[in-house]
Design a protein around this motif. Structure first.
Motif, PDB file in Angstrom:
ATOM      1  N   MET A   6     -21.553 -52.449  20.228  1.00 45.06           N
ATOM      2  CA  MET A   6     -22.243 -52.195  18.492  1.00 45.06           C
ATOM      3  C   MET A   6     -20.579 -52.032  17.885  1.00 45.06           C
ATOM      4  O   MET A   6     -20.504 -52.087  16.631  1.00 45.06           O
ATOM      5  N   LEU A   9     -18.210 -53.954  17.124  1.00 43.04           N
ATOM      6  CA  LEU A   9     -18.063 -54.190  15.743  1.00 43.04           C
ATOM      7  C   LEU A   9     -17.671 -53.490  14.911  1.00 43.04           C
ATOM      8  O   LEU A   9     -17.463 -54.751  13.595  1.00 43.04           O
ATOM      9  N   TRP A  10     -18.840 -52.496  14.678  1.00 44.69           N
ATOM     10  CA  TRP A  10     -18.228 -51.876  13.441  1.00 44.69           C
ATOM     11  C   TRP A  10     -16.653 -51.620  13.183  1.00 44.69           C
ATOM     12  O   TRP A  10     -16.686 -51.594  11.741  1.00 44.69           O
ATOM     13  N   TYR A  31     -27.345 -61.307  16.511  1.00 44.76           N
ATOM     14  CA  TYR A  31     -26.060 -60.594  15.860  1.00 44.76           C
ATOM     15  C   TYR A  31     -24.964 -61.083  14.713  1.00 44.76           C
ATOM     16  O   TYR A  31     -24.609 -60.676  14.289  1.00 44.76           O
ATOM     17  N   LEU A  35     -23.611 -58.734  12.289  1.00 42.78           N
ATOM     18  CA  LEU A  35     -22.753 -58.890  11.439  1.00 42.78           C
ATOM     19  C   LEU A  35     -22.993 -58.794  10.586  1.00 42.78           C
ATOM     20  O   LEU A  35     -21.953 -58.016   9.428  1.00 42.78           O
ATOM     21  N   CYS A  80     -21.286 -65.913  15.496  1.00 40.74           N
ATOM     22  CA  CYS A  80     -21.439 -65.198  17.430  1.00 40.74           C
ATOM     23  C   CYS A  80     -21.367 -66.622  17.711  1.00 40.74           C
ATOM     24  O   CYS A  80     -21.792 -67.279  17.844  1.00 40.74           O
TER      25      CYS A  80
END
Length: 105
Positions: A6, A9-10, A31, A35, A80
């Motif tokens: 994560m 992703l951040w 996911y 997002l 995703c």
């Protein structure tokens, strides 16, 4: 950078999405949905394209999605390819179609 998935992703969301950007999220699993929520938390205006979490987009849904991208021209589209928690896949040809729609927008 060290951390769980994560964190990456951040980092992507914070690097690419600015407050007040418009983001279209392909919510075909946790996911994809997540997002979009991350982008919204960053201050973006979020539109969700909701899809079944158990199967790939149908041809009709893919057409609706690509049309939405071309018409709304979002700042970013988040999707995703492999939703591991629910087993949903976004096939490569769907990802190519989404990318092509972004290029046309």
């Amino acid at each position: 950078m060290s951390g769980e998935g994560m964190l990456a992703l951040w980092a992507v969301i914070n690097s690419l999405i600015a407050p007040h950007d418009s983001v279209l999220s392909v919510a075909n699993g946790p996911y994809g949905e997540g997002l979009g929520h991350m982008a919204r938390d960053r201050g973006a205006s979020l539109t969700e394209f909701r899809a079944d979490w158990q199967r790939p987009l149908s041809a009709r849904q893919l057409l609706e999605l690509t049309t939405e991208i071309e018409q709304s021209r979002p700042s970013a589209v988040v999707a995703c390819a492999c939703e591991t928690p629910c087993g949903s896949l976004c096939p490569p040809e769907h990802m190519r179609a989404i990318g092509a729609a972004c290029c046309r927008a």
